[in-house]
Design an enzyme around this catalytic site. Structure first.
Site, PDB file in Angstrom:
ATOM      1  N   LYS A 180     -42.238  26.523 -16.476  1.00  0.00           N
ATOM      2  CA  LYS A 180     -43.252  26.082 -15.525  1.00  0.00           C
ATOM      3  C   LYS A 180     -42.980  26.669 -14.142  1.00  0.00           C
ATOM      4  O   LYS A 180     -41.831  26.812 -13.717  1.00  0.00           O
ATOM      5  CB  LYS A 180     -43.265  24.554 -15.418  1.00  0.00           C
ATOM      6  CG  LYS A 180     -43.554  23.831 -16.735  1.00  0.00           C
ATOM      7  CD  LYS A 180     -44.962  24.056 -17.212  1.00  0.00           C
ATOM      8  CE  LYS A 180     -45.270  23.206 -18.438  1.00  0.00           C
ATOM      9  NZ  LYS A 180     -46.598  23.477 -19.007  1.00  0.00           N
ATOM     10  N   HIS A 207     -52.091  25.834 -28.939  1.00  0.00           N
ATOM     11  CA  HIS A 207     -51.310  25.147 -27.912  1.00  0.00           C
ATOM     12  C   HIS A 207     -50.603  23.917 -28.486  1.00  0.00           C
ATOM     13  O   HIS A 207     -51.231  23.040 -29.085  1.00  0.00           O
ATOM     14  CB  HIS A 207     -52.259  24.739 -26.785  1.00  0.00           C
ATOM     15  CG  HIS A 207     -51.656  23.920 -25.693  1.00  0.00           C
ATOM     16  ND1 HIS A 207     -51.906  22.578 -25.548  1.00  0.00           N
ATOM     17  CD2 HIS A 207     -50.812  24.258 -24.691  1.00  0.00           C
ATOM     18  CE1 HIS A 207     -51.266  22.120 -24.491  1.00  0.00           C
ATOM     19  NE2 HIS A 207     -50.582  23.110 -23.954  1.00  0.00           N
TER      20      HIS A 207
END
Length: 351
Positions: free
Chosen positions: A159, A290
């Protein structure tokens, strides 16, 4: 004919919380019963909010609408989606629809597995290690990258989007140092940037050889995604926050992406995900499903274009203790393979 629909809501703590606001995942299992006694089980899922609303939609409007229908996934999906449109064309409605659609595919498979039912295109797919780790300290992030490297993952994703771009650069640099030059490295901004900041960030991170940048801008900003993609050399990945085939169509037509990442639950199940994949194929854009590797990994083995499966550390249904062995997929040395199960292969534990 479908004669009954039952749901069970389960909330499971995450061994590695996804931040202060996401300490658990919520799973609603959906069981459909047919007139001949056969049953199929699917699930809806949300990591943060809406689980009770999804269950209420399933237990009421969807249950009333689905009882009496023949168990044909595509026909049922189209009928329910139109029936639920007043409540929205995506979001809670499609998340709820996924539970029914997955149960119907569980039934359609019969004694075969999902991959064989869809048509196997490959025996295995690479897996990338993924972490919801923006809140990790640098030491925790480096340790996670080390675990991925030790496990043999050919690619990893971290991230980005901290308040300081300098911090993002330092964190990505530290991960690249741990995983080495031969492991693919992706970053995920989770919609935290605007267009000017995305451009600056991608330029600052370019030296770390990014395989893609994921969700750099707000998911609804299709024009911004297209402008960004036209001005950078790093591939752009989007789609986890899109809910309908029309949204994916708009992304593709606008030239806003190099990789699509539909979430099988958020789009409404296997039926719409396959439609999205076929649409993306006509643009030569690969689909990387995903999260949710127990289903996404099986889909990846059957999708038209090569892709990878995503595994968030300690967040699969197996890792959360939601399903029993034998598991539907096995990840070993950075490769995912499907087991020899029937249907979806999800053997839900009784709580």
């Amino acid at each position: 004919m479908i004669t009954e629909l039952r749901t069970t809501l389960r909330t499971v703590p995450l061994p590695r919380p996804w931040g202060a606001g996401v300490p658990a995942n919520h799973v609603i299992t959906v069981e459909l019963t047919l007139a001949d006694g056969r049953t199929g089980t699917g699930f809806s899922w949300t990591p943060q909010i809406g689980a009770r609303a999804v269950q209420a939609l399933l237990d009421n409007e969807i249950r009333e609408a689905v009882i009496g229908l023949e168990p044909h996934p595509e026909v049922v999906w189209d009928r329910l989606w139109r029936h639920l449109r007043e409540a929205g064309g995506g979001g809670l409605t499609t998340i709820a629809l996924a539970g029914v659609d997955l149960a119907l595919w569980d039934l359609r498979c019969g004694d075969a597995g999902l991959v064989e039912t869809l048509g196997r295109r490959r025996d295995s797919v690479p897996v990338y290690g993924s972490g919801v780790n923006l809140h990790y300290s640098p030491e925790e992030l480096v340790a996670q990258a080390g675990r991925w490297r030790a496990a043999g993952y050919p690619a990893v994703k971290v991230k980005v989007g901290r308040d300081s771009l300098r911090e993002d650069v330092a964190r990505v640099a530290a991960v690249r140092e741990v995983i080495g030059p031969d492991t693919l490295l992706m970053v995920d901004a989770n919609q935290r940037w605007d267009l000017p900041r995305a451009r600056r960030a991608i330029a600052a991170l370019a030296e770390y050889d990014l395989h893609w940048v994921e969700e750099p801008l707000p998911a609804d900003d299709v024009t911004g995604q297209a402008r960004l993609r036209a001005g950078v050399d790093v591939p752009i990945a989007v789609g986890e926050s899109a809910y309908s085939v029309y949204e994916f169509r708009d992304l593709l037509v606008a030239g806003a992406c190099d990789v699509l990442q539909p979430n099988v639950v958020r789009v409404g199940g296997i039926t719409p995900l396959l439609r999205i994949a076929e649409l993306a194929r006509t643009f030569d854009v690969p689909v990387y499903p995903h999260l949710l590797p127990e289903i996404s990994g099986q889909l990846a083995l059957a999708l038209p274009l090569p892709c990878m499966a995503e595994e968030v550390e300690d967040a699969s249904f197996a890792a959360l203790g939601l399903i029993a062995e034998p598991y539907p997929v096995l990840v070993e040395k950075g490769e995912l393979r499907a087991g020899g199960h029937r249907g979806l292969g999800l053997r839900w534990r009784v709580t």
